[in-house]
Design a protein around this motif. Structure first.
Motif: not given
Ligand SMILES: Nc1ccn([C@H]2C[C@H](O)[C@@H](COP(=O)(O)O)O2)c(=O)n1
Length: 146
Positions: A68, A70-71, A102-104
Motif C-alpha cells: 500500500d 500510503s499506509t 490502491w486508490s483512496r
C-alpha cells in the motif's frame, strides 16, 4: 474460537516519533539475529518490558513489506504464553497483489482499495488461525522467540 481470549494484538502506534520507530525496527532486526534469551524477563534500557518492545519491533519490520503506497501497518499476534503465533501486514488478499487498485478516492467506489484491502490485524489473525488448524499439535519452532 476459544483462543480468542488468549491472544493479544500488538500494533505500533502510527503517531510514534520517527526516531522511536527507527529504534524499534533496528531492535526487531537485532533481536531476530542475536540470542537474547537471557534478556527475556529483563526490562529494556528505555524502561519498557522487553517482550512488548520486541513484538512492536517485529510489527514495524513486517509493515515494510506492505505494498500500500500510503499506509503500511504491521501486526504481531501473541498467545497467552507470550509466543508469537502470527505476524503480518495490511494488504490485498493473498494472490491478488497487483490485481486490485490502491486508490483512496476514486469516484467509483469499486476502484478504491477499501473495498478489497484487509487490515493488518484481520490478515494476521486469519493466517494465525489457519496455521493453528493446520498444525493442531502447535509444534511450531519458537526457538527464535525464547
Ligand atoms: N488499524 C488499521 C487501520 C488501517 N489499516 C490499513 C488499511 C489500509 O490498507 C490502510 C489505510 O489506508 P489510508 O486510508 O491511510 O490510505 O491501513 C490497517 O491495516 N489497520
Amino acid at each position: 474460537k476459544q483462543a480468542d481470549s488468549h491472544i493479544k494484538l500488538i500494533q505500533p502506534l502510527r503517531s510514534a516519533p520517527t526516531e522511536e520507530i527507527q529504534y524499534l525496527e533496528d531492535y526487531g532486526r537485532k533481536s531476530a539475529r542475536e540470542s537474547w534469551s537471557k534478556q527475556w524477563h529483563n526490562r529494556g534500557e528505555r524502561g519498557l518490558p522487553e517482550r512488548p518492545r520486541l513484538f512492536y519491533g517485529f510489527s514495524l519490520s513486517v509493515s515494510q513489506k506492505e505494498q500500500d503506497p500510503s499506509t503500511q501497518v504491521g501486526a504481531c499476534i501473541v498467545n497467552k504464553e507470550n509466543k508469537i503465533v502470527g505476524i503480518g501486514h495490511n494488504g490485498m488478499p493473498d494472490g491478488c497483489d497487483g490485481e486490485l487498485p490502491w486508490s483512496r478516492d476514486a469516484v467509483n467506489k469499486l476502484d478504491n482499495k477499501y473495498v478489497y484491502g484487509e487490515h493488518a490485524c484481520a490478515h494476521t489473525l486469519f493466517a494465525a488461525f489457519i496455521l493453528d488448524s493446520l498444525i493442531p499439535e502447535k509444534n511450531y519452532d519458537y526457538s527464535l522467540f525464547e
